[in-house]
Design an enzyme around this catalytic site. Structure first.
Site, PDB file in Angstrom:
ATOM      1  N   PRO A  94       0.834  -1.204   0.000  1.00  0.00           N
ATOM      2  CA  PRO A  94       0.000   0.000   0.000  1.00  0.00           C
ATOM      3  C   PRO A  94       0.870   1.256   0.000  1.00  0.00           C
ATOM      4  O   PRO A  94       1.703   1.451   0.884  1.00  0.00           O
ATOM      5  CB  PRO A  94      -0.789  -0.115   1.313  1.00  0.00           C
ATOM      6  N   ALA A  96       0.636   5.596  -0.834  1.00  0.00           N
ATOM      7  CA  ALA A  96      -0.233   6.736  -1.096  1.00  0.00           C
ATOM      8  C   ALA A  96       0.088   7.376  -2.440  1.00  0.00           C
ATOM      9  O   ALA A  96       1.200   7.276  -2.952  1.00  0.00           O
ATOM     10  CB  ALA A  96      -0.069   7.781   0.010  1.00  0.00           C
ATOM     11  N   SER A 124      -4.249   1.882  -0.640  1.00  0.00           N
ATOM     12  CA  SER A 124      -4.014   2.787   0.478  1.00  0.00           C
ATOM     13  C   SER A 124      -5.216   3.693   0.709  1.00  0.00           C
ATOM     14  O   SER A 124      -5.843   4.173  -0.244  1.00  0.00           O
ATOM     15  CB  SER A 124      -2.775   3.648   0.211  1.00  0.00           C
ATOM     16  N   TYR A 148      -5.648   4.146   7.342  1.00  0.00           N
ATOM     17  CA  TYR A 148      -5.181   5.110   8.326  1.00  0.00           C
ATOM     18  C   TYR A 148      -6.439   5.552   9.066  1.00  0.00           C
ATOM     19  O   TYR A 148      -7.333   6.142   8.465  1.00  0.00           O
ATOM     20  CB  TYR A 148      -4.510   6.316   7.665  1.00  0.00           C
ATOM     21  N   THR A 174      -1.976   0.181   9.353  1.00  0.00           N
ATOM     22  CA  THR A 174      -0.627   0.726   9.440  1.00  0.00           C
ATOM     23  C   THR A 174      -0.473   1.386  10.798  1.00  0.00           C
ATOM     24  O   THR A 174      -1.141   2.375  11.101  1.00  0.00           O
ATOM     25  CB  THR A 174      -0.361   1.732   8.314  1.00  0.00           C
ATOM     26  N   ARG A 183      10.713  14.066   7.150  1.00  0.00           N
ATOM     27  CA  ARG A 183      11.021  13.966   5.721  1.00  0.00           C
ATOM     28  C   ARG A 183      11.532  15.305   5.210  1.00  0.00           C
ATOM     29  O   ARG A 183      10.769  16.175   4.764  1.00  0.00           O
ATOM     30  CB  ARG A 183       9.793  13.476   4.960  1.00  0.00           C
ATOM     31  N   LYS A 243       0.596  -3.625  10.302  1.00  0.00           N
ATOM     32  CA  LYS A 243       1.751  -3.266   9.490  1.00  0.00           C
ATOM     33  C   LYS A 243       2.649  -2.281  10.241  1.00  0.00           C
ATOM     34  O   LYS A 243       2.166  -1.356  10.874  1.00  0.00           O
ATOM     35  CB  LYS A 243       1.293  -2.637   8.170  1.00  0.00           C
ATOM     36  N   HIS A 267       8.356   0.941   6.926  1.00  0.00           N
ATOM     37  CA  HIS A 267       7.731   1.969   6.093  1.00  0.00           C
ATOM     38  C   HIS A 267       8.723   2.493   5.045  1.00  0.00           C
ATOM     39  O   HIS A 267       8.710   3.668   4.686  1.00  0.00           O
ATOM     40  CB  HIS A 267       7.230   3.119   6.962  1.00  0.00           C
ATOM     41  N   ARG A 270      10.746   5.578   5.898  1.00  0.00           N
ATOM     42  CA  ARG A 270      10.091   6.884   5.803  1.00  0.00           C
ATOM     43  C   ARG A 270       9.587   7.410   7.148  1.00  0.00           C
ATOM     44  O   ARG A 270       9.082   8.525   7.224  1.00  0.00           O
ATOM     45  CB  ARG A 270       8.924   6.801   4.817  1.00  0.00           C
ATOM     46  N   ASP A 298       7.953  -6.120   3.944  1.00  0.00           N
ATOM     47  CA  ASP A 298       8.328  -5.130   2.938  1.00  0.00           C
ATOM     48  C   ASP A 298       9.461  -4.263   3.461  1.00  0.00           C
ATOM     49  O   ASP A 298       9.909  -4.419   4.589  1.00  0.00           O
ATOM     50  CB  ASP A 298       7.119  -4.290   2.478  1.00  0.00           C
ATOM     51  N   SER A 299       9.922  -3.373   2.605  1.00  0.00           N
ATOM     52  CA  SER A 299      10.979  -2.384   2.847  1.00  0.00           C
ATOM     53  C   SER A 299      12.304  -2.861   2.278  1.00  0.00           C
ATOM     54  O   SER A 299      13.044  -3.619   2.907  1.00  0.00           O
ATOM     55  CB  SER A 299      11.133  -2.031   4.331  1.00  0.00           C
ATOM     56  N   ARG A 302      14.138  -5.257  -3.957  1.00  0.00           N
ATOM     57  CA  ARG A 302      14.543  -4.747  -5.268  1.00  0.00           C
ATOM     58  C   ARG A 302      14.967  -5.856  -6.233  1.00  0.00           C
ATOM     59  O   ARG A 302      15.082  -5.607  -7.432  1.00  0.00           O
ATOM     60  CB  ARG A 302      15.724  -3.762  -5.117  1.00  0.00           C
ATOM     61  N   ARG A 322       8.131   0.924  -4.034  1.00  0.00           N
ATOM     62  CA  ARG A 322       8.670   1.951  -4.929  1.00  0.00           C
ATOM     63  C   ARG A 322       8.945   1.458  -6.347  1.00  0.00           C
ATOM     64  O   ARG A 322       8.651   2.182  -7.309  1.00  0.00           O
ATOM     65  CB  ARG A 322       9.946   2.548  -4.329  1.00  0.00           C
TER      66      ARG A 322
END
Length: 372
Positions: A94, A96, A124, A148, A174, A183, A243, A267, A270, A298-299, A302, A322
Site C-alpha cells: 500500500p 499513497a 491505500s 489510516y 498501518t 522527511r 503493518k 515503512h 520513511r 516489505d521495505s 529490489r 517503490r
C-alpha cells in the site's frame, strides 16, 4: 506559491512496456520524468535516510547457499495466503498518491496488476483515486485495503464498509505512522499533494489537495493500540494485518489483539530514522510468531535475491512498493506489468540457481551469515 506549484505539477502520461534490467536503475530513470517534488516524496525517506540505506545494506549481511544436484527445473513460484492462490510470493504494497508518478493514478497501477494476474493489490486509504476508479483497473482482481484510522470510529466504520463493498478481503492497519517522519526533502520542496484523497477526505478539513503529509497525519488517529486491532477485526469481519512490526514483542502483542497476520516493515525508511533495516529484524520476529499467523514483509525489495532471502527468513510473502511506482512513471500500466514480470523472472532464476523447486523449498533454505 503553493497554488502555482500545484497547477504546474505535470505527472507522466506515457504508456509503454519498459525494459527492466534492475529496479535500482528504474529509480534513476524515473527521476528524469517525475516532477521533483513528487519524485522526492516517492523516493525519499526520513532524516538523513540512514534507515533507507540500511534496508538495502541489510540484504548483504545474509548470503544464499546454492544447492546443486537438486533436480530442479522450471521452479514453481506459486503460493497461497489467507485463501488466495497467487502465482508469485509478492504483492503490491500500500502506497499513497500514485498520481505523483503517473496521471492514471492508482487505476493505472491496478490495471498493470490485473494484466500481470495472480497477485494482490493493497489499496491505500491515502489513494488519490476512488474505489470505483481503481476497480476499473483491477477488474475483479483481489485487493486488500490499508487503513489510516480516523479519530472518529463512526468514520472508520464507514470507510471499512466501503472497502468491504469494494471487495477487500483483508484490512491492513498501518501502526507505525501516527505522525509523519522527519522527511526533510518534502520540507525543502514545501511539498503538498496536488490532488485530493477521496477515501479519507470525509474526515479531513479539506480534500487532501494542497495539504502536506504532516497536516493529513495530524487529522488521523495518533493513539493506535491493541483495542484498535480488535475493533477493526470485529467490525469488518475480515482478517487484519498489523503493518509496521519491527520487534518480536509487537508481533506477539498484535497476535494477542486478534491480528490474523503480521506485516514486518519500517515503512521504507520513511518514518523513524536510525531504526534497523527491515530485513535485519525479520528472522527474530518470525521466531516469535512461530507460524501462528502469516508474515508479510516489505521495505527494500529490489531483486529476486531479496524475495528469496525474506522467504528463507520467515516471511510468507513480500510486498513491493517503490519499484512498481517507478514502473508506473515510466510506462503507465504497461510499466507496472513490466516490473512485476521482472520480479517473477528474477525470482525464478534465483530459485533455479539456489536449487529450490517450490516456495516451500525456499522457506526451508538455509542462509549464510556473511559476517562470519
Amino acid at each position: 506559491m503553493v497554488d502555482e506549484q500545484i497547477i504546474k505539477y505535470d505527472a507522466p502520461t506515457v504508456e509503454q512496456k519498459i525494459d527492466v534490467i534492475s529496479t535500482y536503475r528504474l529509480e534513476d530513470q524515473a527521476r528524469e520524468v517525475v516532477p521533483k517534488g513528487g519524485f522526492d516524496y516517492i523516493s525519499g525517506a526520513s532524516g538523513e535516510e540512514y534507515t533507507l540505506k540500511q534496508n538495502n545494506e541489510a540484504w548483504k549481511r545474509k548470503g544464499i547457499l546454492p544447492r546443486v544436484l537438486a533436480d530442479v527445473e522450471n521452479p514453481d513460484t506459486s503460493t497461497s495466503i489467507l485463501g488466495h492462490d497467487i502465482k508469485v510470493p509478492f504483492i503490491m504494497a500500500p502506497i499513497a498518491a500514485h498520481g505523483l508518478a503517473h496521471a492514471t493514478k492508482e487505476a493505472g497501477t491496478a490495471k498493470g496488476i490485473a494484466e500481470f494476474g495472480g497477485t494482490i493489490m493493497s489499496i491505500s486509504a491515502y489513494s488519490g483515486a476512488t474505489f470505483e476508479e481503481i476497480e476499473k483497473g483491477l477488474d475483479g482482481s483481489p485487493r486488500w485495503f490499508q487503513i489510516y484510522m480516523s479519530k472518529d470510529d463512526e468514520m472508520n466504520k464507514n470507510i471499512l464498509d466501503e472497502a468491504k463493498a469494494d471487495g477487500a478481503t483483508a484490512i491492513i492497519l498501518t501502526a507505525d505512522a501516527t505522525l509523519s517522519g522527519n522527511r526533510e526533502k518534502d520540507m525543502l520542496n514545501k511539498f503538498v499533494y496536488p490532488f485530493g484523497m477521496p477515501i479519507v477526505s470525509r474526515y479531513l478539513t479539506g480534500s487532501g489537495k494542497n495539504m502536506s503529509l504532516n497536516n493529513i497525519y495530524a487529522q488521523s488517529k495518533q493513539k493506535i493500540c491493541p483495542a484498535d486491532v480488535k475493533f477493526i477485526s470485529d467490525y469488518s469481519g475480515l482478517p487484519v494485518f498489523v503493518k509496521g512490526i519491527q520487534t518480536p514483542e509487537d508481533a506477539v502483542l498484535a497476535i494477542g489483539a486478534g491480528a490474523a497476520g503480521v506485516w514486518v516493515s519500517n515503512h521504507g525508511g520513511r518514518q523513524l530514522d536510525e531504526a534497523p533495516g527491515s530485513f535485519d529484524t525479520l528472522a527474530e520476529i518470525s521466531k516469535a510468531v512461530a507460524g501462528r499467523v502469516p508474515i508479510v514483509f516489505d521495505s527494500g525489495i529490489r531483486r529476486g535475491e531479496h524475495i528469496f532471502k525474506a522467504l528463507a527468513s520467515g516471511a510468507d510473502i513480500v510486498a513491493v512498493g517503490r519499484p512498481v511506482l517507478y514502473g508506473l512513471a515510466l510506462g503507465g500500466w504497461k510499466g507496472v506489468k513490466s516490473v512485476l514480470d521482472y520480479f517473477e523472472t528474477d525470482l525464478r532464476r534465483v530459485m533455479q540457481l539456489a536449487g529450490t523447486q517450490t516456495i516451500e523449498d525456499v522457506k526451508n533454505a538455509r542462509l549464510f551469515d556473511m559476517k562470519k
